[in-house]
Write a protein that holds these residues in place. Structure first.
Motif, mmCIF file in Angstrom:
data_model
loop_
_atom_site.group_PDB
_atom_site.id
_atom_site.type_symbol
_atom_site.label_atom_id
_atom_site.label_comp_id
_atom_site.label_asym_id
_atom_site.label_seq_id
_atom_site.Cartn_x
_atom_site.Cartn_y
_atom_site.Cartn_z
ATOM 1 N N GLU A 1 0.122 -0.470 -6.997
ATOM 2 C CA GLU A 1 -0.723 -0.063 -5.868
ATOM 3 C C GLU A 1 0.123 0.476 -4.716
ATOM 4 O O GLU A 1 -0.259 1.444 -4.067
ATOM 5 C CB GLU A 1 -1.581 -1.244 -5.397
ATOM 6 C CG GLU A 1 -2.693 -1.595 -6.373
ATOM 7 C CD GLU A 1 -3.476 -2.822 -5.939
ATOM 8 O OE1 GLU A 1 -3.126 -3.432 -4.894
ATOM 9 O OE2 GLU A 1 -4.434 -3.169 -6.643
ATOM 10 N N ASP B 1 1.132 3.959 -5.631
ATOM 11 C CA ASP B 1 -0.008 4.863 -5.471
ATOM 12 C C ASP B 1 -0.249 5.212 -4.000
ATOM 13 O O ASP B 1 -0.545 6.351 -3.667
ATOM 14 C CB ASP B 1 -1.272 4.263 -6.090
ATOM 15 C CG ASP B 1 -1.196 4.190 -7.616
ATOM 16 O OD1 ASP B 1 -0.344 4.903 -8.201
ATOM 17 O OD2 ASP B 1 -1.985 3.428 -8.207
ATOM 18 N N ASP C 1 0.059 8.889 -2.364
ATOM 19 C CA ASP C 1 -1.069 9.442 -1.620
ATOM 20 C C ASP C 1 -0.629 9.918 -0.229
ATOM 21 O O ASP C 1 -0.982 11.016 0.209
ATOM 22 C CB ASP C 1 -2.170 8.379 -1.505
ATOM 23 C CG ASP C 1 -3.414 8.932 -0.839
ATOM 24 O OD1 ASP C 1 -3.866 10.024 -1.251
ATOM 25 O OD2 ASP C 1 -3.933 8.271 0.076
#
Length: 197
Positions: free
Chosen positions: A68, A71, A75
């Motif tokens: 996470e 990610d 992003d």
């Protein structure tokens, strides 16, 4: 005004930067930026662009796992990359005969003040004002800029400042009297100390 293109160019004969903004609906806004104002605006615009990018990226939520976190980093990186992309190859469309605002008139504003505000929407508002001494009228316009446009304007300002050589130390000028081929020598004496008793 929905911005279509922005141009910032150094005009050596004026020793100023000319900002030109084309609207998607047509017309053009123009303003002169002096050295003093350009050098004062640059750090403010840099700081505002950083705050704008941070606001658009959003707060980082605590991640439960390494996947996470990865990610989230990807992003954020993609958002920042999107903000930094811009089309600097398409030539600027010259619309000098069509002022975007008839009240402003055909001559560019001589900017005396620029207000930079980061809005809650994440857009940056630039208010450009011409308040000349002895004049009761204040000519002004404002533009709203997203992150990509802000970074594009910064890029163009940096390019124009490099072209102007305003950031380089000033070299003494070689002055030649009219009708003479001789270059006079400039004698600079160090300041003598003064004592007060």
């Amino acid at each position: 005004m929905n911005i279509h293109q922005v141009s910032v160019n150094y005009a050596p004969e004026q020793d100023r930067l000319l900002i030109r903004i084309n609207g998607k609906e047509g017309g053009e806004l123009r303003a002169w930026l002096t050295r003093r104002l350009a050098l004062a605006l640059l750090p403010v615009l840099n700081q505002s662009a950083t705050a704008q990018m941070t606001k658009l990226a959003g707060p980082a939520a605590p991640a439960a796992s390494l996947d996470e976190q990865r990610d989230q980093l990807l992003d954020t990186f993609q958002k920042e990359a999107l903000l930094r992309t811009g089309d600097f190859k398409t030539p600027y469309e010259d619309r000098q005969g069509q002022p975007a605002n008839a009240v402003l008139g055909p001559e560019p504003l001589l900017l005396t003040e620029v207000k930079v505000t980061l809005m809650s929407s994440g857009q940056l508002r630039l208010q450009m004002l011409e308040k000349l001494p002895g004049s009761d009228t204040v000519r002004n316009f404002q533009v709203m800029m997203d992150g990509q446009l802000t970074n594009g304007l910064l890029h163009l300002l940096h390019q124009s400042l490099n072209a102007s050589q305003w950031l380089e130390p000033v070299a003494p000028a070689n002055l030649t009297p009219a009708g003479s081929s001789e270059v006079p020598e400039l004698a600079i004496e160090p300041a003598k100390p003064r004592y007060l008793n």
